[in-house]
Design a protein around this motif. Structure first.
Motif, short mmCIF file in Angstrom:
data_model
loop_
_atom_site.label_atom_id
_atom_site.label_comp_id
_atom_site.label_asym_id
_atom_site.label_seq_id
_atom_site.Cartn_x
_atom_site.Cartn_y
_atom_site.Cartn_z
N GLN A 160 0.83 -1.20 0.00
CA GLN A 160 0.00 0.00 0.00
C GLN A 160 0.86 1.25 0.00
O GLN A 160 1.98 1.26 0.53
CB GLN A 160 -0.91 0.02 1.22
N ALA A 161 0.31 2.31 -0.58
CA ALA A 161 1.03 3.59 -0.62
C ALA A 161 1.05 4.25 0.75
O ALA A 161 1.98 4.99 1.06
CB ALA A 161 0.36 4.52 -1.64
N ALA A 163 2.11 4.50 4.13
CA ALA A 163 3.22 3.85 4.81
C ALA A 163 2.82 3.32 6.19
O ALA A 163 3.20 2.21 6.58
CB ALA A 163 4.39 4.82 4.93
N ALA A 164 2.05 4.11 6.94
CA ALA A 164 1.66 3.68 8.28
C ALA A 164 0.76 2.45 8.23
O ALA A 164 0.92 1.51 9.02
CB ALA A 164 0.97 4.83 9.01
N ARG A 165 -0.21 2.45 7.29
CA ARG A 165 -1.10 1.29 7.17
C ARG A 165 -0.33 0.06 6.71
O ARG A 165 -0.58 -1.05 7.18
CB ARG A 165 -2.24 1.61 6.21
N PHE A 166 0.62 0.25 5.78
CA PHE A 166 1.41 -0.89 5.32
C PHE A 166 2.24 -1.47 6.46
O PHE A 166 2.32 -2.69 6.63
CB PHE A 166 2.30 -0.46 4.16
N GLU A 167 2.86 -0.61 7.26
CA GLU A 167 3.66 -1.09 8.39
C GLU A 167 2.80 -1.86 9.39
O GLU A 167 3.20 -2.90 9.90
CB GLU A 167 4.33 0.11 9.07
N ARG A 168 1.59 -1.35 9.65
CA ARG A 168 0.69 -2.05 10.56
C ARG A 168 0.24 -3.38 9.96
O ARG A 168 0.12 -4.39 10.67
CB ARG A 168 -0.52 -1.16 10.85
N SER A 169 0.02 -3.42 8.66
CA SER A 169 -0.37 -4.66 7.99
C SER A 169 0.72 -5.71 8.12
O SER A 169 0.44 -6.88 8.42
CB SER A 169 -0.65 -4.39 6.51
N VAL A 170 1.98 -5.32 7.90
CA VAL A 170 3.10 -6.25 8.04
C VAL A 170 3.18 -6.77 9.47
O VAL A 170 3.39 -7.96 9.72
CB VAL A 170 4.42 -5.58 7.61
N SER A 171 2.99 -5.87 10.44
CA SER A 171 3.06 -6.26 11.85
C SER A 171 1.98 -7.29 12.19
O SER A 171 2.25 -8.30 12.85
CB SER A 171 2.91 -5.02 12.73
N LEU A 172 0.75 -7.06 11.74
CA LEU A 172 -0.33 -8.00 12.02
C LEU A 172 -0.12 -9.32 11.29
O LEU A 172 -0.43 -10.39 11.83
CB LEU A 172 -1.67 -7.38 11.64
N PHE A 182 3.11 -13.56 1.72
CA PHE A 182 3.22 -12.83 0.47
C PHE A 182 2.97 -11.35 0.68
O PHE A 182 2.09 -10.96 1.45
CB PHE A 182 2.18 -13.32 -0.55
N ILE A 183 3.71 -10.54 -0.04
CA ILE A 183 3.36 -9.14 -0.22
C ILE A 183 3.00 -8.98 -1.69
O ILE A 183 3.87 -9.03 -2.57
CB ILE A 183 4.50 -8.20 0.19
N ALA A 184 1.70 -8.86 -1.97
CA ALA A 184 1.23 -8.72 -3.35
C ALA A 184 1.33 -7.27 -3.77
O ALA A 184 1.27 -6.36 -2.95
CB ALA A 184 -0.21 -9.21 -3.45
N ASP A 185 1.48 -7.07 -5.06
CA ASP A 185 1.60 -5.71 -5.60
C ASP A 185 0.73 -5.61 -6.85
O ASP A 185 1.22 -5.47 -7.96
CB ASP A 185 3.07 -5.40 -5.91
N ASN A 186 -0.60 -5.69 -6.65
CA ASN A 186 -1.54 -5.72 -7.76
C ASN A 186 -2.07 -4.35 -8.16
O ASN A 186 -2.87 -4.24 -9.08
CB ASN A 186 -2.71 -6.64 -7.41
N GLY A 187 -1.65 -3.31 -7.43
CA GLY A 187 -2.04 -1.96 -7.81
C GLY A 187 -3.36 -1.53 -7.22
O GLY A 187 -4.15 -2.35 -6.73
N ALA A 196 -9.91 -4.14 -2.53
CA ALA A 196 -11.09 -3.46 -1.98
C ALA A 196 -10.80 -2.90 -0.60
O ALA A 196 -11.22 -1.79 -0.26
CB ALA A 196 -12.27 -4.43 -1.93
N ALA A 197 -10.08 -3.67 0.22
CA ALA A 197 -9.74 -3.20 1.56
C ALA A 197 -8.89 -1.94 1.49
O ALA A 197 -9.11 -0.99 2.25
CB ALA A 197 -9.01 -4.30 2.33
N ALA A 198 -7.92 -1.93 0.59
CA ALA A 198 -7.06 -0.75 0.45
C ALA A 198 -7.88 0.46 0.02
O ALA A 198 -7.70 1.57 0.56
CB ALA A 198 -5.95 -1.03 -0.56
N ARG A 199 -8.80 0.27 -0.93
CA ARG A 199 -9.63 1.40 -1.38
C ARG A 199 -10.58 1.87 -0.28
O ARG A 199 -10.94 3.05 -0.22
CB ARG A 199 -10.41 0.99 -2.63
N ALA A 200 -10.97 0.95 0.60
CA ALA A 200 -11.86 1.31 1.72
C ALA A 200 -11.10 1.95 2.87
O ALA A 200 -11.72 2.39 3.85
CB ALA A 200 -12.61 0.07 2.21
N GLY A 201 -9.77 1.97 2.79
CA GLY A 201 -8.97 2.62 3.81
C GLY A 201 -8.76 1.80 5.06
O GLY A 201 -8.50 2.35 6.14
N ILE A 202 -8.86 0.45 4.95
CA ILE A 202 -8.65 -0.41 6.11
C ILE A 202 -7.52 -1.39 5.83
O ILE A 202 -7.03 -1.51 4.71
CB ILE A 202 -9.94 -1.17 6.49
#
Length: 337
Positions: A160-161, A163-172, A182-187, A196-202
């Motif tokens: 995710q773009a 940074a804080a949400r991506f760091e929290r995602s990696v931690s969880l 996996f860390i997917a990079d589908n855009g 959908a989760a990324a677009r919803a801001g979660i």
């Protein structure tokens, strides 16, 4: 009413709410038929909110069974915050033991962001992305290899773009205790639940928790532990709910990337696939991946298949009989975050 989706859940209400998401869909034997998708909402005061879903693909059972069990075991008095459980998201596919819905052919995990006036699968995808996801801090969407594939158990997030949400995602993701992830990079336009989760801001969490259209003691234990660890880490519960053995501390996590066509071997004609490499094996480019037999022409020897790239074997086809276009085996590239 002949369109839309009916939601019985009042997100402002405390306590336990059980019901069904209802999607009207006229069929030959029942003109006022509804696709009724079980949903449970538990809410106890302020705190974190988590959506747990499975059955995105109907033939992936670890999540479906464990979330059904969690619905029976989780006591609203023992949680802090809110949990929503959707154990059979693509209900028609689950009941037909298929990847996609038999009603509209819909692959829910390729249907986001959906369409509120479209097919049942499109309507459900729209509801998830635009109504259900935004009401939670995080979603865990449980997958597996399905009927045709066996998969190395692993967890997954989307890069995710933010940074804080991506760091929290990696931690969880690390907290869920898998040995591979996996860390997917589908855009940003990805048609998946994680997009959908990324677009919803979660925070979007997923993974492959087994495969083969079945479950094993090992895959069920892995799934239970991942769910329990996530609930405990978020502070929603104080102790494991599903796990039948004490939870150990998560071990080292190897991050993986699957981003290139050349990491897979695909059938270019009908044949019968025999794998030569086990799940989790580390292989090098040029190593033997398997053999492709032709039972319609027995005179020529079987074809040797070799990996085009180095990496870790993450999945291979379970159905021996294969058609042109089928993915036979895949390797993933070890990476750092």
């Amino acid at each position: 009413m002949h369109s839309g989706l009916v939601n019985p859940i009042d997100f402002s209400r405390q306590g336990r709410q059980a019901g069904h998401l209802a999607i009207p869909y006229s069929i030959d034997r029942s003109p006022y038929y509804q696709i009724r998708i079980p949903v449970l909402r538990l809410q106890n005061g302020k705190g974190p909110s988590l959506l747990l879903m499975a059955g995105n693909h109907g033939d992936e059972y670890e999540g479906e069974l464990q979330l059904g069990r969690l619905m029976r075991l989780l006591d609203v008095a023992e949680i802090r915050g809110a949990v929503t459980i959707l154990p059979m998201a693509n209900l028609p596919a689950v009941m037909a033991a298929k990847r996609c819905s038999p009603f509209d052919g819909g692959n829910l995990n390729r249907a986001f962001p959906g369409d509120p006036t479209g097919s049942p699968t499109a309507r459900l995808a729209h509801f998830l992305e635009h109504v259900l996801f935004p009401r939670h801090d995080a979603v865990l969407d449980l997958h597996s290899g399905g009927t045709s594939m066996t998969h190395l158990p692993c967890t997954l997030i989307e890069r995710q773009a933010d940074a804080a949400r991506f760091e929290r995602s990696v931690s969880l993701m690390r907290a869920m205790g898998a040995s591979h992830a996996f860390i997917a990079d589908n855009g940003p336009a990805a048609p998946t639940s994680m997009g959908a989760a990324a677009r919803a801001g979660i925070i979007g969490l997923s993974g492959e928790f087994g495969g083969g259209g079945t479950v094993t003691p090992e895959t069920m234990a892995f799934t239970a532990a991942a769910i329990d660890r996530l609930l405990v880490t978020l502070g929603i519960v104080g102790r494991p709910v599903l796990s039948r053995a004490p939870l150990s501390e998560p071990g080292p996590l190897q991050l993986l990337s699957l981003s290139r066509h050349s990491q897979g071997i695909y059938a270019n004609r009908r044949g019968w696939f025999e794998p030569a490499a086990a799940l989790g094996a580390t292989v090098s480019a040029g190593d033997l991946a398997g053999w492709y037999h032709d039972l319609e022409r027995l005179e020529p020897p079987e074809e040797e298949l070799r990996f085009a790239e180095s990496g870790i074997v993450i999945s291979h086809r379970l159905h021996c009989d294969s058609q042109a276009g089928d993915c036979l085996i895949q390797v993933a590239e070890p990476i750092t975050a």
